[in-house]
Design an enzyme around this catalytic site. Structure first.
Site, PDB file in Angstrom:
ATOM      1  N   ASP A 147      -1.675  33.941  64.700  1.00 44.33           N
ATOM      2  CA  ASP A 147      -0.356  34.122  64.085  1.00 44.33           C
ATOM      3  C   ASP A 147      -0.215  33.447  62.712  1.00 44.33           C
ATOM      4  OD1 ASP A 147      -0.492  31.558  65.028  1.00 44.33           O
ATOM      5  OD2 ASP A 147       1.319  31.625  66.241  1.00 44.33           O
ATOM      6  N   HIS A 148      -1.081  32.495  62.407  1.00 42.80           N
ATOM      7  CA  HIS A 148      -0.926  31.748  61.150  1.00 42.80           C
ATOM      8  C   HIS A 148      -1.638  32.427  59.983  1.00 42.80           C
ATOM      9  CE1 HIS A 148       0.558  28.570  63.724  1.00 42.80           C
ATOM     10  NE2 HIS A 148       0.700  27.729  62.722  1.00 42.80           N
ATOM     11  N   ARG A 181      10.663  23.163  58.997  1.00 48.26           N
ATOM     12  CA  ARG A 181      10.120  22.107  58.124  1.00 48.26           C
ATOM     13  C   ARG A 181      10.354  22.464  56.666  1.00 48.26           C
ATOM     14  NH1 ARG A 181       4.753  21.095  61.762  1.00 48.26           N
ATOM     15  NH2 ARG A 181       5.826  19.690  63.177  1.00 48.26           N
ATOM     16  N   ASP A 212      -0.622  22.988  68.521  1.00 46.07           N
ATOM     17  CA  ASP A 212       0.419  23.257  67.544  1.00 46.07           C
ATOM     18  C   ASP A 212       1.616  22.396  67.940  1.00 46.07           C
ATOM     19  OD1 ASP A 212       1.164  25.582  65.352  1.00 46.07           O
ATOM     20  OD2 ASP A 212       2.880  24.682  66.375  1.00 46.07           O
ATOM     21  N   SER A 239       2.774  18.149  61.838  1.00 47.47           N
ATOM     22  CA  SER A 239       1.966  19.089  62.619  1.00 47.47           C
ATOM     23  C   SER A 239       0.910  18.395  63.476  1.00 47.47           C
ATOM     24  CB  SER A 239       1.276  20.058  61.674  1.00 47.47           C
ATOM     25  OG  SER A 239       0.067  19.492  61.214  1.00 47.47           O
ATOM     26  N   ARG A 242      -2.227  19.372  63.275  1.00 44.20           N
ATOM     27  CA  ARG A 242      -3.530  19.754  62.706  1.00 44.20           C
ATOM     28  C   ARG A 242      -4.497  18.576  62.673  1.00 44.20           C
ATOM     29  NH1 ARG A 242      -0.461  20.889  57.076  1.00 44.20           N
ATOM     30  NH2 ARG A 242       0.636  22.168  58.587  1.00 44.20           N
TER      31      ARG A 242
HETATM   32  C1  MIC Z   1       2.966  23.781  61.215  1.00 44.48           C
HETATM   33  O1  MIC Z   1       4.045  24.279  61.509  1.00 44.48           O
HETATM   34  O2  MIC Z   1       2.831  22.827  60.442  1.00 44.48           O
HETATM   35  C2  MIC Z   1       1.720  24.353  61.868  1.00 44.48           C
HETATM   36  C3  MIC Z   1       0.956  25.056  60.814  1.00 44.48           C
HETATM   37  O3  MIC Z   1       2.084  25.291  62.847  1.00 44.48           O
HETATM   38  C4  MIC Z   1       0.937  23.198  62.497  1.00 44.48           C
HETATM   39  C5  MIC Z   1      -0.383  23.579  63.021  1.00 44.48           C
HETATM   40  C6  MIC Z   1      -1.435  23.720  61.968  1.00 44.48           C
HETATM   41  O4  MIC Z   1      -1.453  22.971  61.009  1.00 44.48           O
HETATM   42  O5  MIC Z   1      -2.272  24.619  62.129  1.00 44.48           O
HETATM   43  C7  MIC Z   1       1.685  22.472  63.612  1.00 44.48           C
HETATM   44  O6  MIC Z   1       2.893  22.481  63.644  1.00 44.48           O
HETATM   45  O7  MIC Z   1       1.047  21.815  64.450  1.00 44.48           O
HETATM   46 FE1  SF4 Z   2       4.084  28.924  62.707  1.00 47.76          FE
HETATM   47 FE2  SF4 Z   2       4.217  26.252  62.620  1.00 47.76          FE
HETATM   48 FE3  SF4 Z   2       5.949  27.761  61.247  1.00 47.76          FE
HETATM   49 FE4  SF4 Z   2       6.085  27.694  63.851  1.00 47.76          FE
HETATM   50  S1  SF4 Z   2       6.419  25.988  62.474  1.00 47.76           S
HETATM   51  S2  SF4 Z   2       6.219  29.516  62.591  1.00 47.76           S
HETATM   52  S3  SF4 Z   2       3.954  27.552  64.456  1.00 47.76           S
HETATM   53  S4  SF4 Z   2       3.741  27.616  60.914  1.00 47.76           S
END
Ligand code: MIC
Ligand code: SF4
Length: 641
Positions: free
Chosen positions: A64-65, A379, A119, A536, A538
């Site tokens: 999805d990313h 965010r 995630d 996140s 990550r």
């Molecule tokens: C995000 O919202 O920051 C992400 C991208 O979904 C991350 C995961 C990632 O960095 O791949 C998260 O929330 O854990």
């Molecule tokens: Fe995707 Fe993270 Fe954004 Fe949710 S917050 S939509 S998991 S990038």
């Protein structure tokens, strides 16, 4: 003894450890999920552990990313992920199916179960009463291999909801109200549980919006009871058999209680650059806006999209801005098409994008220079949108749609129409043709895992020595997020499967010289403030700095998932015994720290440049210390087999 919701779930999944707040416990994990941006690394690690089939009740790999596919990289990752799912017994959600958290809620989330996901918004499943937690990919890999997941036994924050929301106010405003009260650190060490009469006025998608963005408080997870509303939702998804009731005992005790009268909540907005900087929309109304985004795992449910369509219907997006919409899943899109809401959005001029994370993680739709972007996402960290000088405000779908029409930030209560009464269908359209089930053993064993050139081998790390020495190679402030440490976005995300390449972007938003300096100095120390590693899950925010030679991170306090990731990759996470010592250390200072076996002894940081010393502390368990000394969790797991 009277138990709260998560205390009941913990009791049923407890493997070892003392059930006292702050003590480490080990939990059996029922379900796991990964998404593509963290998944490739998680599965490389799972392969390295060497188990033949996942050992959980259910594991799902979502895509999805990374869906822009501007060259071969993302496409390679997706093929790798699909072949891994087939090989090791996972569900695979094909690209285009939707955002992992929305899909998990629709398809698999189950009351009373434990779920970990690579995630940080995995707590979305708390909307149906699951204990769902974000974790690093390596922890998810270990859980898939049947190992327990370790957390600190949480304190419980009870949020008592009373009455019902007023027209034009919705679940997003509730979680913004929570953030207004406790900010981005207020949930650290807690699980947030919702209770009270107001709970039954919220649908499951509303509850999921709240548990999703609860992540921004720093809590371990958030959870709602599983009640008649949950049963109706699961029934509508064709999953009534997955329902079980989960309620807190009447006299359950909370470590802290916050009361929110839903009738008093008003439309709110989180201002740049933190989800915790919350103000009433009324106070900000009238500000010119250049972009509106509706979607993300927080606000992409059918209800949210229908609301936006209802507001936009028959009108046109203001000339001064553009509007992008990412629905959460194909189920949502199929309903929107059937109800005519999709047509309303298209006719109004909304740019309808794929069912994916999209602009939320900087995958397209970056705002113009200096723009104000009003988004329903969770965010708004500096630079996350892809435009460093853009100002991002986080709001409800109602506020976003009203703003899209007016071209300036608008309180939806000022719309000249009455609020619609939107109810969810009794039966959702269930179409699982893009959710590939696990292959049976006899077929799985002959699947070949496909690795394109974007899938680089895992780097290997050596055991730690007893003394760590080097220079301070970076000093940063409070609330450094993982988006600061390891930025995402369309340029960098496709490198997630290639640590040497992605490490060139570590701390890019803070100090673009960092990677070169770190390599030139042969590594060293990072000094930080409070809540270091917020955001996140990550693990690249630990793995890539480790690759560049970071030996220890010394801060005032850490965020939970990042702390675990540092341990997993052999970077020693230490905290100042006296916060004021932070001020005494400068970039370039020569430090050394005798760590020996870490636990049960005083750790002293010698600053050779300033000819002085400071006391450090940590919250490491014996096991954490062993893992660190072995060079990280993967070598440690291998040493145990
Ligand atoms: C995000 O919202 O920051 C992400 C991208 O979904 C991350 C995961 C990632 O960095 O791949 C998260 O929330 O854990
Ligand atoms: Fe995707 Fe993270 Fe954004 Fe949710 S917050 S939509 S998991 S990038």
């Amino acid at each position: 003894m009277a138990r709260t919701l998560v205390q009941k779930i913990i009791d049923q999944h407890h493997i070892d450890g003392k059930k006292t707040p702050g003590q480490e416990i080990a939990l059996k994990i029922d379900q796991t999920l990964t998404q593509d941006a963290t998944g490739t690394m998680a599965y490389l690690q799972f392969e390295a552990i060497g188990v033949d089939r996942v050992k959980t009740d259910l594991s799902v790999s979502y895509v999805d990313h990374n869906t822009l596919q501007s060259d071969f990289k993302n496409a390679d990752d997706h093929r790798f992920l699909q072949s891994v799912a087939n090989r090791y017994g996972l569900y695979f959600s094909r690209p285009g199916n939707g955002i992992c958290h929305q899909l998990h809620l629709e398809n698999f989330a189950k009351p009373g179960t434990t779920l970990i996901g690579s995630d940080s918004h995995t707590p979305t499943a708390g909307g149906v009463g699951a204990m769902a937690m974000g974790a690093g990919g390596l922890d998810v890999a270990a859980a898939m291999a049947g190992m327990p997941f370790r957390i600190k036994y949480p304190k419980i924050m009870g949020i008592k909801l009373t009455h019902a929301l007023q027209d034009w106010v919705s679940a997003k405003d509730v979680i913004l109200e929570v953030l207004r009260r406790i900010d981005v650190k207020g949930g650290v060490g807690y699980v947030i549980e919702y209770f009270g009469d107001g709970v039954k006025t919220l649908s499951v998608p509303d509850r999921a919006t709240i548990t999703n963005m609860g992540t921004e408080t720093g809590c371990t997870t958030s959870i709602f009871p599983s009640d008649d509303v949950t049963r109706a939702f699961l029934k509508a998804e064709g999953r009534e058999a997955d329902f079980s009731e989960l309620l807190p005992d009447g006299d359950a005790a909370y470590d802290e209680i916050i009361e929110i009268d839903l009738a008093q909540v008003e439309p709110l907005a989180a201002c740049p650059h933190s989800p915790g900087k919350v103000k009433p929309v009324r106070e900000l109304a009238g500000m010119a806006v250049q972009q509106v985004g509706i979607g993300s795992c927080t606000n992409s449910s059918l209800r949210d999209m229908e609301m936006a369509a209802w507001i936009m219907g028959g009108q046109t997006v203001a000339e001064s801005l553009h509007m992008v919409v990412n629905p959460g899943s194909r189920q949502v899109v199929e309903h929107l098409i059937e109800s005519g809401a999709y047509r309303k959005l298209v006719a109004a001029g909304a740019r309808m994008l794929e069912n994916s994370c999209g602009a939320c993680i900087g995958m397209g739709a970056a705002p113009s220079s200096g723009a104000v972007s009003v988004r329903t996402y969770n965010r708004n960290f500096l630079g996350r949108s892809g435009t460093k000088d853009a100002d991002v405000y986080l709001v409800s779908p109602e506020t976003a749609a009203a703003t899209a029409l007016n071209g300036k930030l608008t309180d939806p209560r000022d719309l000249a129409v009455s609020c619609p009464d939107l109810s969810l269908p009794d039966r959702f359209i269930v179409n699982s043709n893009m959710m590939m089930p696990p292959l049976p053993d006899e077929k799985a064993c002959c699947v070949e895992v496909v690795r394109g050139p974007n899938i680089a081998p895992l780097p290997e790390f050596l055991p730690l020595s007893d003394t760590l020495s080097g220079q301070v190679i970076l000093k940063v402030e409070d609330d450094i997020t993982t988006d600061h440490i390891m930025p995402a976005g369309a340029k960098i995300l496709p490198l997630r499967s290639n640590i040497p390449e992605i490490s060139k972007f570590v701390f890019e938003v803070v100090d673009p010289e960092f990677p070169d300096r770190a390599l030139a100095k042969k590594g060293g120390f990072v000094i930080g403030g409070d809540n270091y590693g917020q955001g996140s899950s990550r693990e690249h925010a630990a793995l890539a700095p480790k690759y560049l030679g970071v030996k220890a991170v010394i801060v005032k306090s850490f965020a939970r998932i990042h702390l675990a990731n540092l341990i997993n990759f052999g970077i020693v996470p230490l905290t100042f015994e006296h916060s004021a010592d932070y001020d005494a250390i400068d970039l370039g200072d020569e430090l050394d720290i005798e760590i020996n076996d870490l636990v049960g002894r005083r750790i002293v940081l010698n600053n050779k440049t300033k000819n002085t010393a400071y006391n450090l502390t940590h919250s490491l368990s014996l096991l954490d210390a062993q893992i660190l000394k072995t060079g990280g969790k993967l070598p440690w797991i291998k040493s145990q087999v």
